[in-house]
Design a protein around this motif. Structure first.
Motif, PDB file in Angstrom:
ATOM      1  N   ASN A 110       6.258  50.792 -31.322  1.00 49.65           N
ATOM      2  CA  ASN A 110       6.643  51.691 -30.220  1.00 49.65           C
ATOM      3  C   ASN A 110       8.147  51.954 -30.337  1.00 49.65           C
ATOM      4  O   ASN A 110       8.959  51.024 -30.341  1.00 49.65           O
ATOM      5  N   HIS A 111       8.506  53.232 -30.409  1.00 51.84           N
ATOM      6  CA  HIS A 111       9.900  53.636 -30.617  1.00 51.84           C
ATOM      7  C   HIS A 111      10.842  53.089 -29.532  1.00 51.84           C
ATOM      8  O   HIS A 111      11.966  52.676 -29.830  1.00 51.84           O
ATOM      9  N   LEU A 112      10.367  53.063 -28.289  1.00 52.30           N
ATOM     10  CA  LEU A 112      11.225  52.615 -27.181  1.00 52.30           C
ATOM     11  C   LEU A 112      11.524  51.126 -27.312  1.00 52.30           C
ATOM     12  O   LEU A 112      12.656  50.686 -27.127  1.00 52.30           O
ATOM     13  N   ALA A 114      11.503  49.505 -30.026  1.00 53.76           N
ATOM     14  CA  ALA A 114      12.379  49.331 -31.193  1.00 53.76           C
ATOM     15  C   ALA A 114      13.843  49.528 -30.784  1.00 53.76           C
ATOM     16  O   ALA A 114      14.722  48.780 -31.224  1.00 53.76           O
ATOM     17  N   HIS A 115      14.117  50.522 -29.915  1.00 53.22           N
ATOM     18  CA  HIS A 115      15.497  50.715 -29.437  1.00 53.22           C
ATOM     19  C   HIS A 115      16.016  49.430 -28.789  1.00 53.22           C
ATOM     20  O   HIS A 115      17.166  49.052 -28.977  1.00 53.22           O
ATOM     21  N   PHE A 116      15.162  48.767 -28.025  1.00 54.27           N
ATOM     22  CA  PHE A 116      15.599  47.537 -27.347  1.00 54.27           C
ATOM     23  C   PHE A 116      15.846  46.391 -28.339  1.00 54.27           C
ATOM     24  O   PHE A 116      16.484  45.414 -28.009  1.00 54.27           O
ATOM     25  N   THR A 296      21.514  55.410 -31.934  1.00 52.00           N
ATOM     26  CA  THR A 296      20.669  56.602 -32.061  1.00 52.00           C
ATOM     27  C   THR A 296      19.440  56.256 -32.917  1.00 52.00           C
ATOM     28  O   THR A 296      19.339  55.151 -33.458  1.00 52.00           O
ATOM     29  N   ASP A 297      18.540  57.222 -33.058  1.00 49.24           N
ATOM     30  CA  ASP A 297      17.289  56.938 -33.766  1.00 49.24           C
ATOM     31  C   ASP A 297      17.542  56.480 -35.206  1.00 49.24           C
ATOM     32  O   ASP A 297      18.323  57.097 -35.932  1.00 49.24           O
ATOM     33  N   ASN A 298      16.861  55.415 -35.588  1.00 53.50           N
ATOM     34  CA  ASN A 298      17.029  54.871 -36.942  1.00 53.50           C
ATOM     35  C   ASN A 298      15.774  54.058 -37.291  1.00 53.50           C
ATOM     36  O   ASN A 298      14.975  53.743 -36.402  1.00 53.50           O
TER      37      ASN A 298
HETATM   38 ZN    ZN Z   1      15.101  57.300 -29.633  1.00 54.09          ZN
END
Ligand code: ZN
Ligand code: KG4
Length: 337
Positions: A110-112, A114-116, A296-298
């Motif tokens: 889950n992208h969210l 992953a940000h955390f 940012t997205d990575n």
């Molecule tokens: Zn993002």
């Protein structure tokens, strides 16, 4: 264990190789900012085409950077949700195909979440539980993070995301897209007490952890239209204070209510200098923020988190598909019927 991570949920194609959830061996990103700039927002069809163009060159570049071949990889992780359907499909299909062809385990992420995880690529993980604040162009949300698989969203924006608000106000000021970094730069030289803009708190109990940015955006638009001699630096500082202070205030509230001692902040807006400086002033709350390029997205955050998630074998992932907002909403509806 070396995991190849792939991220293509929105307008960044990214690939990374991460060892044991921690050591970034290679990390490549192709940003589409220039392609979407004329439209002041992401155009889904352009995004999907650009992902297709970049994904294989980036995988090759990562292998070169880490001086290894795909056969040295132990598993393949990819963003499954949330995101733009066409964009997600590119990364997901490539990841599934590679896992199948190379006979490696597959890890949907889950992208969210992953940000955390992003801050822990360059610092020791915080002890659970902790609060999470995700601030980007598409999301503004507060979560209670019990562990890497158990994350509960307790609040989010009821209209625009904070980054989206920055971008829309920047457009009104005729700044370049994305406007967040530009406004941040100007605000550093301005006086935040010059212009009066609303501090939108949402006082109903049901909105305790929610945010709203459309009122601030409208007030900013009216001011820009009315003030013939607007001082752009003072305006940027005044806007930024109202946009960011509410993030700090509600994060503190969540920590206080749930007796949480730490807070993770991630997403593009976590690059903001004023937000970062205000976070250092928080008393009794330890904060973790990724280094700038990992806000940012990575794909490093995807491969990093994947180390802690279940691995799927061929029979389990072969029929698995991406999950965009529409599919998630339909699934919820089905559960209710
Ligand atoms: Zn993002
Ligand atoms: O996480 P991200 O790359 O993409 C999304 O998933 O949305 O975040 C991009 C957003 C944009 O809205 C951009 O204006 C904002 O993050 N942003 C900033 C700053 N740097 C990027 N906003 C405020 N201050 C910054 N320094």
């Amino acid at each position: 264990m070396i995991i190849l991570g792939i991220e293509s949920s929105c307008d960044e194609t990214a690939v990374a190789l991460v060892k044991n959830g921690k050591k970034v061996l290679a990390h490549q990103i192709s940003s589409q900012i220039k392609d979407h700039a004329p439209f002041f927002g992401v155009v889904p069809e352009i995004a999907s085409r650009k992902h297709l163009e970049w994904i294989f060159p980036l995988i090759e570049a990562c292998c070169r950077e880490a001086k290894m071949s795909l056969s040295n990889i132990d598993a393949i992780a990819v963003t499954r949700e949330p995101g733009l359907m066409g964009s997600l499909l590119v990364g997901f299909t490539v990841a599934k195909t590679l896992a199948f062809a190379l006979d490696k385990p597959f890890i949907p992420v889950n992208h969210l979440w992953a940000h955390f995880y992003a801050p822990f690529l360059n610092q020791e993980p915080l002890p659970f539980p902790y609060a999470g604040l995700l601030v980007s162009g598409g999301h503004t949300l507060l979560a209670l993070i019990r562990n890497y698989h158990n994350i509960e969203i307790l609040g989010s924006t009821i209209d625009d995301a904070v980054g989206e608000c920055y971008d829309k106000v920047a457009k009104l000021l005729k700044l370049t897209y994305p406007g967040g970094p530009e406004i941040d730069r100007l605000a550093q030289q301005g006086n935040p007490d010059t212009y009066s803009l609303p501090f939108i708190q949402l006082n109903y109990e049901k909105d305790r952890y929610n945010f709203s940015y459309s009122g601030l955006k409208t007030a900013a638009r009216r001011l820009i239209e009315k003030e013939a001699n607007l001082n752009i630096k003072d305006f940027a500082a005044s806007f930024q204070k109202k946009a960011i202070d509410i993030l700090i205030k509600k994060s503190q509230l969540l920590c206080q209510d749930f007796h949480l001692k730490s807070l993770v902040v991630s997403g593009g807006v976590a690059c903001n200098s004023y937000l970062r400086s205000q976070l250092t002033l928080l008393k009794k709350i330890q904060t973790a923020i990724p280094r700038h390029e990992l806000c940012t997205d990575n794909a490093a955050m995807v491969a990093g988190l994947a180390y802690y998630l279940p691995q799927l074998s061929k029979k389990d992932f072969i029929l698995l598909d991406v999950k965009d907002k529409v599919i998630s909403a339909l699934e919820k509806q089905k559960l209710r019927l």
